[in-house]
Design an enzyme around this catalytic site. Structure first.
Site, PDB file in Angstrom:
ATOM      1  N   GLU A   1       0.740  -1.098   0.041  1.00  0.00           N
ATOM      2  CA  GLU A   1      -0.007   0.124   0.160  1.00  0.00           C
ATOM      3  C   GLU A   1       0.853   1.135   0.052  1.00  0.00           C
ATOM      4  OE1 GLU A   1      -2.799   0.519   3.232  1.00  0.00           O
ATOM      5  OE2 GLU A   1      -4.124   0.642   1.674  1.00  0.00           O
TER       6      GLU A   1
ATOM      7  N   LYS B   1     -14.441   2.940  -2.786  1.00  0.00           N
ATOM      8  CA  LYS B   1     -15.249   3.208  -1.544  1.00  0.00           C
ATOM      9  C   LYS B   1     -16.405   4.080  -2.254  1.00  0.00           C
ATOM     10  CE  LYS B   1     -11.428   3.550   1.630  1.00  0.00           C
ATOM     11  NZ  LYS B   1     -10.709   4.509   2.709  1.00  0.00           N
TER      12      LYS B   1
ATOM     13  N   HIS C   1       7.190 -26.691   1.208  1.00  0.00           N
ATOM     14  CA  HIS C   1       6.153 -27.810   0.322  1.00  0.00           C
ATOM     15  C   HIS C   1       5.075 -27.210   0.014  1.00  0.00           C
ATOM     16  CE1 HIS C   1       7.965 -31.419   2.664  1.00  0.00           C
ATOM     17  NE2 HIS C   1       8.255 -30.394   3.495  1.00  0.00           N
TER      18      HIS C   1
END
Lengths: 451, 451
Positions: A298, A441, A327
């Protein structure tokens, strides 16, 4: 300078170890440090002198530390559960600290085993299944809620707060319900601060200039930590050590934070390593990797103008955990595209020691494990992966923690906040804003308002 | 074909929506499907006919399902805790299923609230702090241990097994301790299978041809699921539906798995989108993203020969979680380099409904939330992010789940295993091996053997 701080080992990211195609040249790094590096260091020093490097001032804020400790003391022993309601930087720092420093089975211990400290939960999404599970199955009459939002109006946090508040009022009545909240928010303005003024709730301030992803060392991270019995004085002392080491360094190569930032920057811009893998060999640092992902992504993922043209910059942070991800992701790190620089975190002494018994000592496949400790196993696995990646000419760096405690975690978190700010200078972007998230937003608000 | 299966919406990854620089052309996709796509589909169909697509056969294996269910039934109600000891594919599938389908507060519920099913824990690392915390603080006398290792000799798994085994023998005596283990391993060979033969432990087989990251639909995932009360018949039915849909499709565009693989492949190879973000808007699917990371990264991150030259291929998978990561990674997705293709997962109906009360309806900042449900909020946030990314010309895809249950999860996991196998054909690599991890293992073994 002494040896009582964590360092940054970059030898395996260098041309000397892995060749010129993937590795950085030692001389070029020194020259870069002398030029761009010193410029960036000077810019940060000026910013701090001008009072605009709030995150680096936070660990020196005695008033904040005292307030957090004293409220934690006042509330000690009264609650079985604490629920932190926040999202992004208002949740990740707290989760990082609690995961690293509390007993891994803390939430399954009795009140006494926990030293009277509460179990902890974090509500950092608006998933109805999670919110509803928590309020249906937690004993709300014994729960404290910490509502963290800088602006005091983060929609997800406010939605969960409203839901929980209604429940508590129905259960306990208005005035008793009010006592079950601690509001961590802007000192002056916003919905939450207004509520505090009107109703008289417990509250702690977030310094005005301190953004969410840099807020872990103020009340946002320190109050929940103190409430759960973590030594926040040691935490802040560790952070201060790293600030002093970085901001007083005459050469940026002497600061682990600045050094890391320069190595990552050159790996990205000169060698095409635009993915930063954070790979601690400790399950307790899983949340630290997530915190780093937000901080790095960010802060540095930005548009900027260069010679009249808008360009996008920013490496992509990728979380991993050792030995587990050997793994899972290591095949990609070894054979996939050479577009990554990996940072290992190696722990010298764990809090516990576990011996692998020799029951299967005679087995040709796994007999070699017998008599070793889990510490030896996990650390040797880290070394094996590091050497194998070196063999494959993939750049890696390494940070060794003497152990995991509050002081070391304070150093580690501050190191990466400083590295992020330093990187912002190198990329020539503003690391402290996030304009890219506004459009989503806005659309969300418009759509919900229209319904 | 009906609408009773999940689909893959790729409209916002196309040039028609986001322009030619970042988007795939619809005609080119159709042509690719007709050519490379059909070739890949044919190769997979042949592999299945030859019996070498073991993961796609797994949900048809009645014997496996019956064995898993019957052992789960035999052990039902006897244990308060089950600890799965495994790493990589031997842990991630199980964690994915339990996180998605068990109550989020399952481990904090009483025996009766859990329907007599055990609490669950996964030991998937050799961190001494975690292993020691678990064995010190869990009531071992009431715990069952599931040891999962295909080879029967995975070092991390064997180390934890040896530690736990010694504890149980000391606590309960040798023969009672032996009854507390279920070994999930190769049907014939390896250390664990030999132990089963010698001592007579509970055990279930992993089909010989089935690799770890593709093993979730055999006993590896299904036995722990059945033990915790999950409807594995519905799970397997969902997986079979996806197999039939894919392997019977005459055009690969008709299979959501193959379609996804083609879109991702073209985004990577034609448009430089070499990072695959998995972005479910549901906290219950957090572990699903981690499972995808292993499946995608370890299967496709490979070296191959092309015209005599060794080259590295493979997109990098990146986990995210909505709405949470709108406050963490979305700034990078919006403004950072255009090197990502994002896949949203959207849930239509959650298991619970939570209404946001209208206590702060009059607040100008957050009043718009009042009266909406959390489902409306989280889904509108997904839509807002999707539209904002489209505006920024960043490619996104979307999978809509009608709800989260065993049948849908079976579809989703099988969809991505099929997409991975299909992608292996497109990249022309072997998706079922992981030679890159051998060197690190070898170095670790040598170092420990020498000490």
């Amino acid at each position: 300078m002494g040896l009582d701080h964590i360092g940054f080992d970059y030898a395996n990211a260098m041309a000397e170890a892995i060749g010129r195609e993937n590795g950085i040249n030692e001389n070029e790094l020194s020259k870069f440090a002398e030029g761009e590096g010193k410029k960036a260091a000077m810019a940060l020093a000026q910013a701090q002198a001008a009072g605009s490097l709030a995150f680096a001032d936070a660990p020196f804020d005695r008033e904040m530390a005292e307030e957090s400790k004293s409220l934690a003391e006042e509330l000690h022993g009264k609650y079985e559960n604490v629920v932190i309601i926040g999202i992004g930087g208002s949740a990740l720092g707290c989760t990082t600290i609690h995961s690293a420093l509390l007993h891994p089975m803390h939430n399954f211990m009795s009140h006494d085993e926990r030293g009277g400290h509460p179990r902890w939960f974090v509500l950092d999404n608006v998933d109805p299944d999670i919110t509803s599970a928590l309020i249906e199955h937690l004993d709300l009459s014994k729960a404290l809620f910490v509502i963290t939002s800088k602006s005091g109006g983060t929609p997800e946090t406010m939605a969960n707060f409203a839901v929980v508040h209604e429940r508590l009022v129905n259960l306990l009545g208005k005035s008793e319900a009010a006592s079950r909240f601690v509001m961590i928010t802007d000192p002056e303005k916003g919905f939450l601060r207004e509520l505090v003024k009107r109703v008289g709730l417990h509250s702690l301030p977030i310094p005005t200039k301190l953004g969410g992803r840099f807020s872990v060392l103020c009340s946002v991270g320190m109050f929940p930590a103190a409430l759960c019995g973590i030594d926040i004085e040691a935490f802040l002392a560790g952070a201060r050590k790293m600030v002093e080491l970085s901001l007083n360094a005459t050469n940026p190569m002497e600061s682990p934070a600045n050094l890391a930032a320069m190595v990552y920057y050159l790996a990205d811009t000169q060698k095409g390593k635009n993915i930063n893998v954070m790979f601690p060999y400790s399950s307790r640092l899983t949340a630290f990797s997530d915190w780093f992902v937000q901080l790095w992504g960010e802060s540095l993922g930005k548009e900027k103008n260069r010679a009249g043209e808008v360009i996008s910059v920013g490496p992509t942070p990728l979380p991993a955990i050792g030995a587990t991800d050997q793994h899972s992701q290591n095949q990609l790190f070894m054979e996939g595209p050479a577009d990554k620089v990996i940072t290992f975190i190696d722990v010298e002494r764990f809090g516990s020691e576990v011996l692998i018994p020799d029951d299967f000592k005679s087995d040709p496949g796994i007999g070699y494990l017998a008599g070793h400790t889990l510490t030896e196993l996990i650390r040797t696995e880290k070394l094996g992966t590091e050497l194998a990646l070196k063999e494959r000419k993939r750049p890696t760096c390494s940070i060794t923690l003497p152990h995991i405690d509050a002081e070391v975690m304070g150093q580690l978190l501050m190191m990466f906040m400083l590295a992020t700010a330093f990187s912002g200078e190198l990329y020539n972007i503003n690391a402290f804003i996030q304009p890219g998230v506004d459009l989503g937003k806005k659309i969300t608000k418009e759509r919900l308002s229209a319904q």
